[in-house]
Design a protein around this motif. Structure first.
Motif, short mmCIF file in Angstrom:
data_model
loop_
_atom_site.label_atom_id
_atom_site.label_comp_id
_atom_site.label_asym_id
_atom_site.label_seq_id
_atom_site.Cartn_x
_atom_site.Cartn_y
_atom_site.Cartn_z
N ILE A 1 19.54 7.65 -25.02
CA ILE A 1 19.97 6.69 -23.80
C ILE A 1 20.65 7.65 -22.93
N ASN A 2 20.08 7.60 -21.51
CA ASN A 2 20.78 8.38 -20.68
C ASN A 2 20.96 9.87 -20.99
N GLY A 3 20.21 10.38 -21.45
CA GLY A 3 20.54 11.94 -22.06
C GLY A 3 21.18 12.24 -23.36
N LYS A 4 21.80 11.21 -23.85
CA LYS A 4 22.40 11.19 -25.11
C LYS A 4 22.02 10.78 -26.21
N ILE A 5 22.04 11.30 -27.51
CA ILE A 5 21.51 10.82 -28.54
C ILE A 5 22.53 9.69 -29.15
N TRP A 6 21.95 8.61 -29.36
CA TRP A 6 23.02 7.54 -29.96
C TRP A 6 22.39 7.33 -31.27
N ILE A 7 23.33 7.48 -32.28
CA ILE A 7 23.02 7.30 -33.70
C ILE A 7 23.54 5.92 -34.00
N HIS A 8 22.56 5.04 -34.15
CA HIS A 8 23.03 3.62 -34.40
C HIS A 8 23.38 3.52 -36.20
N TYR A 9 22.55 3.97 -36.83
CA TYR A 9 22.78 3.95 -38.35
C TYR A 9 22.37 5.24 -38.86
N ASP A 10 23.24 5.77 -39.88
CA ASP A 10 22.81 6.91 -40.48
C ASP A 10 23.24 6.82 -42.03
N GLY A 11 22.01 6.62 -42.99
CA GLY A 11 22.29 6.26 -44.36
C GLY A 11 22.08 7.60 -45.25
N THR A 12 22.24 8.70 -44.46
CA THR A 12 22.04 9.88 -45.28
C THR A 12 23.57 10.49 -45.70
N GLU A 13 23.51 11.43 -46.78
CA GLU A 13 24.70 12.08 -47.15
C GLU A 13 24.89 13.27 -46.09
N GLU A 14 23.78 13.95 -45.72
CA GLU A 14 24.25 15.27 -44.81
C GLU A 14 24.40 14.79 -43.49
N GLY A 15 23.93 13.67 -43.09
CA GLY A 15 24.26 13.27 -41.72
C GLY A 15 23.46 13.90 -40.51
N VAL A 16 23.02 13.01 -39.71
CA VAL A 16 22.06 13.50 -38.72
C VAL A 16 23.08 14.06 -37.47
N ALA A 17 23.95 13.70 -37.44
CA ALA A 17 24.96 14.41 -36.43
C ALA A 17 25.33 15.84 -36.71
N THR A 18 25.74 16.23 -38.16
CA THR A 18 25.59 17.40 -38.68
C THR A 18 24.44 18.16 -38.46
N TYR A 19 23.22 17.82 -38.69
CA TYR A 19 21.94 18.42 -38.27
C TYR A 19 21.77 18.87 -36.83
N LEU A 20 22.33 17.81 -35.92
CA LEU A 20 22.16 18.03 -34.29
C LEU A 20 23.15 19.18 -33.89
N LEU A 21 24.24 19.11 -34.70
CA LEU A 21 25.43 20.05 -34.14
C LEU A 21 24.66 21.50 -34.53
N GLU A 22 24.16 21.53 -35.85
CA GLU A 22 23.70 23.05 -36.39
C GLU A 22 22.45 23.41 -35.59
N LYS A 23 21.69 22.43 -34.77
CA LYS A 23 20.71 22.76 -33.91
C LYS A 23 21.24 23.06 -32.41
N GLY A 24 22.53 22.96 -32.37
CA GLY A 24 23.14 23.49 -31.02
C GLY A 24 23.45 22.29 -29.82
N VAL A 25 23.11 21.15 -30.29
CA VAL A 25 23.55 19.66 -29.56
C VAL A 25 24.87 19.90 -29.49
N PRO A 26 25.51 19.62 -28.03
CA PRO A 26 26.94 19.60 -28.10
C PRO A 26 27.46 18.34 -28.26
N LYS A 27 28.55 18.05 -28.91
CA LYS A 27 29.10 16.77 -29.42
C LYS A 27 29.24 15.87 -28.03
N SER A 28 29.26 16.44 -27.08
CA SER A 28 29.39 15.68 -25.81
C SER A 28 27.87 14.94 -25.64
#
Length: 111
Positions: free
Chosen positions: A64-91
């Motif tokens: 949404i508006n250029g930001k990744i909205w994680i509505h639900y994450d039922g994984t142990e590793e975490g989608v946000a963790t993967y995105l950060l490893e790819k270089g996506v900024p927390k912002s």
């Protein structure tokens, strides 16, 4: 726009990866759902175990508006963790499973 295409690719990568790892000794199936036109991405699980029907999302992500909205994450590793490893900024990552009031206490985007 270049970031948007990368973000779509990253989301599809993590969902596809998680979909390849099916449940052992279960008839439940993981099914990726990608909608680039509306920027909606899901990893669904459905099927029967005995007489019980299952149908639920393991991952629910939207752009949404250029930001990744994680509505639900039922994984142990975490989608946000993967995105950060790819270089996506927390912002550019919104942990939408938290209420707007709680998001301000994370290191991630509020909205």
């Amino acid at each position: 726009m270049a970031d948007l295409e990368k973000y779509r690719d990253y989301i599809e990568e993590i969902i596809s990866y998680r979909a390849k790892h099916q449940y052992v000794n279960s008839s439940l199936q993981k099914k990726p759902v990608f909608d680039r036109n509306h920027d909606r991405y899901l990893l669904m699980v459905n099927g029967f175990e005995g007489t019980k029907r299952y149908n639920y999302a393991v991952i629910d992500v939207e752009i949404i508006n250029g930001k990744i909205w994680i509505h639900y994450d039922g994984t142990e590793e975490g989608v946000a963790t993967y995105l950060l490893e790819k270089g996506v900024p927390k912002s550019d990552i919104v942990l939408a499973f938290y209420s707007p009031e709680k998001r301000k206490f994370t290191e991630f985007a509020v909205a």
